[in-house]
Scaffold this motif. Sequence first.
Motif, PDB file in Angstrom:
ATOM      1  N   GLY A  59      -9.890  -3.404  -2.931  1.00 46.11           N
ATOM      2  CA  GLY A  59      -9.461  -4.793  -2.934  1.00 46.11           C
ATOM      3  C   GLY A  59     -10.556  -5.738  -2.491  1.00 46.11           C
ATOM      4  O   GLY A  59     -10.788  -6.784  -3.111  1.00 46.11           O
ATOM      5  N   LEU A  90      -5.284  -7.169   0.342  1.00 43.09           N
ATOM      6  CA  LEU A  90      -4.667  -8.402  -0.164  1.00 43.09           C
ATOM      7  C   LEU A  90      -5.635  -9.574  -0.087  1.00 43.09           C
ATOM      8  O   LEU A  90      -5.655 -10.439  -0.978  1.00 43.09           O
ATOM      9  CB  LEU A  90      -3.406  -8.729   0.638  1.00 43.09           C
ATOM     10  N   GLN A  91      -6.427  -9.623   0.978  1.00 36.19           N
ATOM     11  CA  GLN A  91      -7.417 -10.700   1.080  1.00 36.19           C
ATOM     12  C   GLN A  91      -8.377 -10.665  -0.101  1.00 36.19           C
ATOM     13  O   GLN A  91      -8.693 -11.701  -0.697  1.00 36.19           O
ATOM     14  CB  GLN A  91      -8.197 -10.567   2.391  1.00 36.19           C
ATOM     15  N   LEU A 140      -7.848  -9.398  -3.083  1.00 34.70           N
ATOM     16  CA  LEU A 140      -7.125  -9.825  -4.291  1.00 34.70           C
ATOM     17  C   LEU A 140      -6.978 -11.343  -4.331  1.00 34.70           C
ATOM     18  O   LEU A 140      -7.090 -11.962  -5.404  1.00 34.70           O
ATOM     19  CB  LEU A 140      -5.750  -9.162  -4.325  1.00 34.70           C
ATOM     20  N   TYR A 141      -6.737 -11.942  -3.166  1.00 36.92           N
ATOM     21  CA  TYR A 141      -6.585 -13.393  -3.106  1.00 36.92           C
ATOM     22  C   TYR A 141      -7.909 -14.083  -3.454  1.00 36.92           C
ATOM     23  O   TYR A 141      -7.921 -15.061  -4.215  1.00 36.92           O
ATOM     24  CB  TYR A 141      -6.109 -13.812  -1.717  1.00 36.92           C
ATOM     25  N   TRP A 165      -8.371 -13.950  -7.159  1.00 34.89           N
ATOM     26  CA  TRP A 165      -7.516 -14.911  -7.864  1.00 34.89           C
ATOM     27  C   TRP A 165      -8.043 -16.338  -7.704  1.00 34.89           C
ATOM     28  O   TRP A 165      -8.033 -17.125  -8.664  1.00 34.89           O
ATOM     29  CB  TRP A 165      -6.092 -14.823  -7.304  1.00 34.89           C
ATOM     30  N   TYR A 199      -3.063 -12.292  -8.689  1.00 33.11           N
ATOM     31  CA  TYR A 199      -2.078 -12.978  -7.848  1.00 33.11           C
ATOM     32  C   TYR A 199      -0.796 -12.174  -7.736  1.00 33.11           C
ATOM     33  O   TYR A 199      -0.193 -12.092  -6.654  1.00 33.11           O
ATOM     34  CB  TYR A 199      -1.760 -14.374  -8.384  1.00 33.11           C
ATOM     35  N   PHE A 252      -1.403  -9.478  -5.312  1.00 36.74           N
ATOM     36  CA  PHE A 252      -1.420 -10.061  -3.966  1.00 36.74           C
ATOM     37  C   PHE A 252      -0.001 -10.352  -3.486  1.00 36.74           C
ATOM     38  O   PHE A 252       0.395  -9.954  -2.382  1.00 36.74           O
ATOM     39  CB  PHE A 252      -2.255 -11.343  -3.966  1.00 36.74           C
ATOM     40  N   TRP A 253       0.772 -11.047  -4.317  1.00 37.32           N
ATOM     41  CA  TRP A 253       2.085 -11.487  -3.878  1.00 37.32           C
ATOM     42  C   TRP A 253       3.027 -10.300  -3.636  1.00 37.32           C
ATOM     43  O   TRP A 253       3.725 -10.252  -2.614  1.00 37.32           O
ATOM     44  CB  TRP A 253       2.701 -12.449  -4.891  1.00 37.32           C
TER      45      TRP A 253
END
Length: 474
Positions: free
Chosen positions: A303, A370-371, A373-374, A377, A386, A389-390
């Motif tokens: 990620g 997740l960071q 992936l954010y 995006w 996104y 991530f979500w």
Amino acid sequence: MIENENAAFEMALFSVKVGDAKLSETNVPVLAYEGKPGTVHLSVRGSTINWNGVKFEITGTVSLDTEPGRSYLVTLTPVHEPGVFLMEVDKGLSGVIGQDVPSTVFLDDYTVAEDVLKQAGFSDELEANRKLRERYLRLWKETGNLSYLQIHRDLTYHLRALALMAKLDRLSETAVRTYTLDILATDYYYSRFEVPGRKDLILVFSNDSPYYGAIRAADGPIKSRLPFVYYTARGFNLYPVSALHWAHVYFERRDYAAMTEILDELLPFAVYSQYEGTEYALFPVYFHFQNASVPWVSGYAQGMAAGLYAAAYNITGNETYLITAELFLNSFELPLSENGFVAQTKYGPWYLEYNYYPDELVLNGHIIALQGLYYYWEVTGDKRAYDLFWSGAMSVRKALPDFDTGSWSRYASIYDTSSEFYHRLHIKLLVWLYSKTGEETFLEYAEKWNGYLEKKGLKPENIGALLEQMRNSP
């Protein structure tokens, strides 16, 4: 030495019977059964005594179905429990010889490693490593100081790991490149320090480091910003997770030159392949951790790689970074059976920090993925990133009650606690999630876990300042 769960147990005496065969040392094959084919049951029983005189029982059973005209290899691996080692079959190194496991597995480790390193042009380093191993083994025999024996184990590890992969025909150019640097790093350290490494000790061959505790060795045989991390009985290892963490620290400090240098140096250690027609990239990890086979993969690294290479494109305009970032994003489609790292759990998708153990859901590693992936995006606007991530963030929201002990946070689903460092990191990561999603649950748990610090008489985090910082940072 018995290795298990990232621990090394140095034993003075080792006596085990597998069937009628007696074992007095590890990593040496013995003929445990010779007879009629069919279902074979072998009992494992014995004991081992460490250098402090503490005795551990060894027990277990082995069962396998055999056929006429075939020879079988059974490799046993120890699972440590208080006062006992339970011996289990290592399925990856067991089966029909010549079919499930190649007959080359019986070749001498050092002969195999020597051939590989000679072909790679590192004969001189192999000789330097041999001299160091002999020196510390001699010092141990002369003094009885177990620190010297631990150093000998550290110096031996990468040769053994490289040799095993070669004997199993799993040795790639990336693995050779990684193990060669690991040997150079470990040899360098023990040519200058006669003290075994300690947990989380980092060696870097540069004058720069984001942390004061790292050993900076700009005069060493490698010119690199990449960190080499020490693990007991493993020596110093190039660990993509740590390297990407350093790149992330530099990114947050807006030291983009240092960040991109690390990202550039990491690229030769990526492997590329295709799954169902889609190309992807992985950063494999080549040291054994918690009894993992190698190589294994971390969702943390995957990620963060997707996010940081996308950020590097945004900073430099170099489209190679963007292409690389997408390849790492594509790796989120891999199933676990293909060295993937996305587990479908009762909470939703979870990005595993250790993909060889799908039941270990690590909180910080998942959120850090997740960071990444954010960040991806934000740069690309790619809906896939996104959505990943979500959905991952909602998994955290659903899981938070189970990560709360009532007085502290859990490091992972299988643990009942975490260190103060990770507890504080959890608070910061939850504040970050709140700042990016607006979901109140994240802020509620950040404040709740911050209260646990106060109840223990520890200085709490400044959540207001953290929130302001998160809103104004990547």
